[in-house]
Enzyme design. Structure first.
Site, mmCIF file in Angstrom:
data_model
loop_
_atom_site.group_PDB
_atom_site.id
_atom_site.type_symbol
_atom_site.label_atom_id
_atom_site.label_comp_id
_atom_site.label_asym_id
_atom_site.label_seq_id
_atom_site.Cartn_x
_atom_site.Cartn_y
_atom_site.Cartn_z
ATOM 1 N N ARG A 6 1.102 -1.451 0.259
ATOM 2 C CA ARG A 6 0.397 -0.377 0.173
ATOM 3 C C ARG A 6 0.951 1.454 -0.081
ATOM 4 N NH1 ARG A 6 -2.600 -3.700 3.937
ATOM 5 N NH2 ARG A 6 -1.201 -2.778 5.612
ATOM 6 N N SER A 7 2.099 1.084 0.073
ATOM 7 C CA SER A 7 2.815 2.462 0.609
ATOM 8 C C SER A 7 4.231 2.017 -0.192
ATOM 9 C CB SER A 7 3.217 2.562 1.807
ATOM 10 O OG SER A 7 2.670 2.294 2.882
ATOM 11 N N ARG A 59 9.381 -13.186 21.611
ATOM 12 C CA ARG A 59 9.540 -12.038 22.726
ATOM 13 C C ARG A 59 9.476 -13.452 23.745
ATOM 14 N NH1 ARG A 59 5.121 -7.733 23.014
ATOM 15 N NH2 ARG A 59 6.273 -6.013 21.903
ATOM 16 N N CYS A 108 5.441 -2.891 25.080
ATOM 17 C CA CYS A 108 5.932 -1.266 25.399
ATOM 18 C C CYS A 108 5.745 -1.321 27.061
ATOM 19 C CB CYS A 108 4.788 -0.236 25.123
ATOM 20 S SG CYS A 108 3.300 -1.021 24.821
ATOM 21 N N GLN A 160 -3.398 2.646 28.946
ATOM 22 C CA GLN A 160 -2.329 2.708 27.738
ATOM 23 C C GLN A 160 -2.807 3.596 27.079
ATOM 24 O OE1 GLN A 160 -1.048 -1.935 28.804
ATOM 25 N NE2 GLN A 160 -0.964 -1.324 26.927
ATOM 26 N N LYS A 188 1.531 -10.592 28.794
ATOM 27 C CA LYS A 188 3.091 -10.260 28.260
ATOM 28 C C LYS A 188 3.917 -9.634 29.574
ATOM 29 C CE LYS A 188 1.422 -9.506 23.693
ATOM 30 N NZ LYS A 188 0.783 -7.896 22.902
ATOM 31 N N HIS A 198 2.161 5.578 27.768
ATOM 32 C CA HIS A 198 1.337 5.113 28.961
ATOM 33 C C HIS A 198 2.027 4.510 30.623
ATOM 34 C CE1 HIS A 198 0.761 2.760 25.209
ATOM 35 N NE2 HIS A 198 1.512 1.615 25.632
ATOM 36 N N ASN A 219 4.993 5.573 25.204
ATOM 37 C CA ASN A 219 5.024 4.064 24.696
ATOM 38 C C ASN A 219 6.360 3.483 22.847
ATOM 39 O OD1 ASN A 219 2.538 5.175 24.398
ATOM 40 N ND2 ASN A 219 2.680 4.445 22.860
HETATM 41 P P1 A2P Z 1 1.941 0.597 5.115
HETATM 42 O O1 A2P Z 1 1.755 2.003 5.870
HETATM 43 O O2 A2P Z 1 1.963 -0.227 3.831
HETATM 44 O O3 A2P Z 1 0.509 -0.070 5.873
HETATM 45 P P2 A2P Z 1 0.673 1.079 12.373
HETATM 46 O O4 A2P Z 1 1.038 -0.179 13.674
HETATM 47 O O5 A2P Z 1 0.653 2.317 12.759
HETATM 48 O O6 A2P Z 1 -0.202 0.498 11.899
HETATM 49 O O7 A2P Z 1 1.822 0.617 11.622
HETATM 50 C C1 A2P Z 1 2.252 -0.901 10.747
HETATM 51 C C2 A2P Z 1 3.636 -0.998 9.761
HETATM 52 O O8 A2P Z 1 3.567 -2.133 9.315
HETATM 53 C C3 A2P Z 1 3.011 0.155 8.747
HETATM 54 O O9 A2P Z 1 4.269 0.731 7.948
HETATM 55 C C4 A2P Z 1 2.548 -0.452 7.717
HETATM 56 O O10 A2P Z 1 2.956 -0.624 6.315
HETATM 57 C C5 A2P Z 1 3.253 -1.326 7.895
HETATM 58 N N1 A2P Z 1 3.046 -3.056 7.620
HETATM 59 C C6 A2P Z 1 1.487 -4.006 8.042
HETATM 60 N N2 A2P Z 1 1.442 -4.563 7.371
HETATM 61 C C7 A2P Z 1 2.615 -4.945 6.255
HETATM 62 C C8 A2P Z 1 3.081 -5.875 5.707
HETATM 63 N N3 A2P Z 1 2.838 -7.211 5.234
HETATM 64 N N4 A2P Z 1 4.070 -5.981 5.396
HETATM 65 C C9 A2P Z 1 5.149 -5.222 5.283
HETATM 66 N N5 A2P Z 1 4.804 -4.088 6.157
HETATM 67 C C10 A2P Z 1 3.377 -4.191 6.590
#
Ligand code: A2P
Length: 340
Positions: free
Chosen positions: A40-41, A100, A129, A156, A213, A242, A315
């Site tokens: 997505r990014s 962990r 955290c 939290q 945890k 937190h 956190n």
């Molecule tokens: P993306 O922004 O492309 O969804 P948060 O905890 O703030 O929601 O962030 C989660 C992070 O983990 C984001 O950078 C997200 O990317 C990334 N992420 C989620 N799923 C995957 C995946 N399958 N592979 C790589 N990165 C991921």
């Protein structure tokens, strides 16, 4: 000084953004930096100082030539990609819960158990955290007067859940103030103007996984397998920071003055404790800072060897990105980046 090729997996997330900030703030010795996230990014551009870096989709080929990888992209992503990164020779520092409790994976808080970094086999886990701030505050006391029992209740913030939860609290707050109704998406109930005693899933023993945890991780980090500990974890409508109300029972009596003086000298800790001027730790004061703050230190009226205290930290920083970066710094300092 040697410089390292660094990658951040989850660079677009709440903790990922802190990794980017803190690496720069601490002048971490980077030779290069790569940003990874989900598909997505891919193509999105993020700054590292003046350098614009394109975010790439994480793939098994992402880790060639990387020395240190910080993961904060959830347990599934870590479970799949961390062993691949480690096999490529990188040191993985993983912020998820995936590794962990694995016996062969060190779980490290540098103020408590830095020596455990030595036996890593390519992956080091960053603790939960709430656990990090608890052990940073309690370990200096435990070293001098062994802790027998801990009862902790947490408060939290939503940033611990991630970017979507921060958005949910913002939207719900606005809607409610406008007199409109809300539909929860991230949490099972409304989080604005509310509290939820449910973090992560419920286990058969009645605790949530977040609470469990805290039990298991605290014992592993402090090397205290027999420590009695019970936790109640509560999500509160706070954005960052937190807080924890903690009752601690020691082997021997200890006064609040003794505890205050030990904690005043403890690494990573700041004592904020003057009730006469309403001085005590609060999440909004801790947000954006690196310390674990301790206050409201008092004798436990229900136990002759007990103390009560209030512990607060950011956190996203000490509870996540900062602690992970401190692990890497410690590994560099001791020449333990490469597995032994
Ligand atoms: P993306 O922004 O492309 O969804 P948060 O905890 O703030 O929601 O962030 C989660 C992070 O983990 C984001 O950078 C997200 O990317 C990334 N992420 C989620 N799923 C995957 C995946 N399958 N592979 C790589 N990165 C991921």
């Amino acid at each position: 000084m040697k410089a390292y090729h660094v990658a951040i997996v989850g660079a677009t997330g709440m903790v990922g953004q802190e990794f980017i900030k803190i690496l720069q703030q601490r002048n971490f010795p980077t030779a290069s930096v790569r940003f990874y996230a989900s598909d997505r990014s891919a193509g999105k551009k993020l700054f590292f100082g003046h350098q614009e870096i394109e975010v790439q989709e994480t793939s098994p080929d992402s880790f060639h030539g990387v020395d240190i990888v910080f993961f904060s992209a959830g347990p599934e992503t870590s479970r799949y990609f961390s062993p691949i990164a480690a096999k490529n020779g990188a040191l993985v520092i993983d912020n998820s819960a995936a590794w962990r409790m694995e016996p062969k994976v060190p779980l490290v808080v540098p103020e408590v158990n830095p020596e455990d970094i030595r036996w890593h086999e390519g992956i080091i886990a960053n603790p939960n955290c709430s656990t990090i701030q608890l052990v940073v505050a309690l370990y200096p006391l435990h070293k001098l007067n062994p802790i027998k029992r801990i009862v902790v209740s947490t408060y939290q913030s939503v940033s611990g859940t991630g970017a979507a939860a921060v958005e949910e609290l913002t939207t719900q707050t606005k809607l409610i103030l406008e007199g409109q109704s809300v539909v929860p998406h991230v949490y099972p109930h409304q989080i604005a103007f509310n509290l939820l005693p449910e973090i992560d899933v419920f286990l058969d023993n009645g605790y949530t996984r977040e609470e469990w945890k805290m039990v298991e991780e605290t014992r592993k980090i402090m090397h205290a397998e027999d420590l009695a500990i019970s936790a109640t974890c509560v999500r509160v409508p706070v954005f960052i920071g937190h807080s924890e109300a903690v009752n601690v029972e020691f082997a021997n009596p200890i006064s609040p003055e003794e505890a205050r003086s030990i904690l005043a000298r403890a690494p990573g800790v700041k004592v904020l404790d003057d009730p006469s001027v309403s001085l005590y730790p609060q999440p909004w004061l801790a947000a954006g800072t690196d310390y674990v703050y301790v206050g409201r230190i008092r004798a436990d009226a229900s136990s002759p060897r007990g103390l009560v205290m209030w512990i607060v930290a950011d956190n996203l920083r000490k509870g996540a990105a900062l602690n992970a970066i401190q692990i890497a710094e410690e590994a560099i300092k001791r020449d333990w980046v490469k597995r032994k």
